[in-house]
Design an enzyme around this catalytic site. Structure first.
Site, PDB file in Angstrom:
ATOM      1  N   GLU A   1       4.157  -8.808  -3.713  1.00 55.56           N
ATOM      2  CA  GLU A   1       5.173  -9.561  -2.963  1.00 55.56           C
ATOM      3  C   GLU A   1       4.631 -10.883  -2.438  1.00 55.56           C
ATOM      4  O   GLU A   1       3.488 -10.919  -1.980  1.00 55.56           O
ATOM      5  CB  GLU A   1       5.618  -8.714  -1.753  1.00 55.56           C
ATOM      6  CG  GLU A   1       6.654  -7.693  -2.119  1.00 55.56           C
ATOM      7  CD  GLU A   1       7.113  -6.855  -0.932  1.00 55.56           C
ATOM      8  OE1 GLU A   1       7.330  -5.674  -1.144  1.00 55.56           O
ATOM      9  OE2 GLU A   1       7.232  -7.379   0.191  1.00 55.56           O
TER      10      GLU A   1
ATOM     11  N   HIS B   1      12.832  -7.044   0.312  1.00 58.51           N
ATOM     12  CA  HIS B   1      12.209  -6.156   1.318  1.00 58.51           C
ATOM     13  C   HIS B   1      13.043  -6.097   2.613  1.00 58.51           C
ATOM     14  O   HIS B   1      12.606  -6.549   3.676  1.00 58.51           O
ATOM     15  CB  HIS B   1      10.769  -6.591   1.615  1.00 58.51           C
ATOM     16  CG  HIS B   1       9.907  -5.455   2.111  1.00 58.51           C
ATOM     17  ND1 HIS B   1       8.562  -5.337   1.846  1.00 58.51           N
ATOM     18  CD2 HIS B   1      10.222  -4.367   2.877  1.00 58.51           C
ATOM     19  CE1 HIS B   1       8.079  -4.241   2.422  1.00 58.51           C
ATOM     20  NE2 HIS B   1       9.069  -3.630   3.057  1.00 58.51           N
TER      21      HIS B   1
ATOM     22  N   ARG C   1       6.737   1.052  -1.162  1.00 61.85           N
ATOM     23  CA  ARG C   1       5.783  -0.037  -1.362  1.00 61.85           C
ATOM     24  C   ARG C   1       5.717  -0.341  -2.855  1.00 61.85           C
ATOM     25  O   ARG C   1       5.649   0.582  -3.685  1.00 61.85           O
ATOM     26  CB  ARG C   1       4.388   0.347  -0.843  1.00 61.85           C
ATOM     27  CG  ARG C   1       4.246   0.333   0.673  1.00 61.85           C
ATOM     28  CD  ARG C   1       4.318  -1.077   1.246  1.00 61.85           C
ATOM     29  NE  ARG C   1       4.152  -1.114   2.681  1.00 61.85           N
ATOM     30  CZ  ARG C   1       5.146  -1.106   3.572  1.00 61.85           C
ATOM     31  NH1 ARG C   1       6.398  -1.060   3.169  1.00 61.85           N
ATOM     32  NH2 ARG C   1       4.885  -1.168   4.873  1.00 61.85           N
TER      33      ARG C   1
HETATM   34  C1  DGY Z   1       7.825  -0.699   6.952  1.00 63.90           C
HETATM   35  O1  DGY Z   1       8.017  -0.625   8.164  1.00 63.90           O
HETATM   36  O2  DGY Z   1       6.823  -0.221   6.424  1.00 63.90           O
HETATM   37  C2  DGY Z   1       8.884  -1.360   6.152  1.00 63.90           C
HETATM   38  O3  DGY Z   1       8.486  -1.632   4.872  1.00 63.90           O
HETATM   39  C3  DGY Z   1       9.375  -2.601   6.861  1.00 63.90           C
HETATM   40  O4  DGY Z   1      10.665  -2.834   6.424  1.00 63.90           O
END
Ligand code: DGY
Length: 330
Positions: free
Chosen positions: A272, A290, A243
């Site tokens: 983002e 992402h 993240r």
């Molecule tokens: C998640 O599932 O948390 C991922 O970031 C999606 O790609």
């Protein structure tokens, strides 16, 4: 499934997901999929949720208490992601709403992408591609685009959950020394991958590659900032597929610009889809939109899992991937 007035229960899906999940939902509920192929505004989200029993949402949807309150019937929030920092889980628990996620099915895809970034930033793949396309490849050159090697180097894995372990497994194939940091040591992993538990500071000082696989929580937000960049080797690379807000992105831009570290590979961003000023102009960073779980197989499995979680909850069963079991175990 429990029926209300003989009818099916209502489910709102905030954006189109692979058909397999939608078909599962349609069999057993009245499904509305947002007609907009984009992130919904708060008002659109609230309107969509009004009166529904189930919500299937994305990591781009901020599911706060007031959004939940748009439907007094809401029983389940099924997040189409493994990370669920976009959902106020405490508020859901208070309201007796189940929250679910999609763990496991995206582990390999995300670990593969972390490795894609390790390789592409250290071996300057994107710069090489741009140079070649621009017609600037004038023949083999002993000094052209020299990068950092990967085999036998030290990799530091921050967060040794499912994805961190899959990254460690791949690192063994590169004969790497594996360091890791997490809340506590996991002895079985140390045996399996020859990994060594160290403090975060030790990991930052010793690693050639630092890859982040921790969830975003108030404790992990900004876990990597200017102090931490100062601890890293000048030759180190940072990779983030977890993240964005784990990293202070302004401090990262400065560290990359001032060559405090050698480079970074990013799949996620602090705000983002915005990028910190200056980030996109730097040559020593590889930027992806992402894509961690973005394989056809993985996204379809996530859709099945997220739909199954909704259906289980609406049938009064325990969903397989419940993140707030206390709602049922009270
Ligand atoms: C998640 O599932 O948390 C991922 O970031 C999606 O790609």
């Amino acid at each position: 499934m429990a029926k209300r007035d003989g009818g099916k229960l209502n489910v709102f899906v905030t954006r189109k997901i692979p058909q397999v999940g939608l078909d599962m939902l349609k069999e057993a509920s009245d499904v509305v999929v947002s007609p907009h192929d984009r992130v919904l505004s708060r008002n659109e989200l609230i309107q969509g949720i009004e009166g529904v029993h189930g919500l299937l949402c994305l990591l781009t949807d901020e599911i706060t208490a007031d959004v939940m309150d748009a439907s007094p019937n809401l029983k389940v929030i099924s997040n189409y992601a493994v990370g669920y920092n976009n959902v106020d889980v405490a508020a859901a628990t208070e309201r007796g709403i189940l929250v679910t996620n999609t763990p496991g099915v995206l582990t390999d895809a995300t670990a593969d992408l972390a490795w894609t970034l390790v390789m592409s930033v250290s071996r300057r793949v994107v710069e090489g591609d741009a140079l070649t396309r621009a017609g600037e490849f004038t023949g083999w050159d002993p000094m052209l685009l020299l990068g950092g090697g990967v085999a036998k180097k030290t990799i530091g894995i921050v967060g040794m959950g499912r994805i961190g372990q899959a990254v460690a497994k791949r690192a063994t194939g590169f004969d790497m020394e594996i360091l890791y940091n997490d809340i506590e040591p996991v002895p079985s992993i140390e045996e399996r991958y020859g990994a060594r538990f160290v403090t975060l500071d030790e990991l930052l000082k010793a690693s050639d590659f630092i890859t982040l696989h921790a969830p975003l929580t108030p404790k992990t937000r900004y876990m990597i900032g200017s102090r931490e960049f100062g601890l890293m080797k000048e030759t180190a690379y940072l990779v983030n597929t977890a993240r964005g807000p784990l990293v202070d992105e302004k401090a990262l831009v400065k560290a990359l610009r001032d060559k405090v570290i050698a480079g970074a590979g990013l799949d996620v961003y602090e705000d983002e889809p915005e990028l910190a000023p200056g980030l996109a102009e730097l040559p020593n960073v590889v930027l992806l939109p992402h894509l961690g779980s973005a394989t056809l197989e993985t996204r379809s499995k996530m859709a099945e899992m997220a739909a199954a979680n909704v259906l289980a909850a609406l049938e009064g069963k325990r969903p397989a991937n419940l993140v707030n079991p206390e709602v049922l175990d009270k």
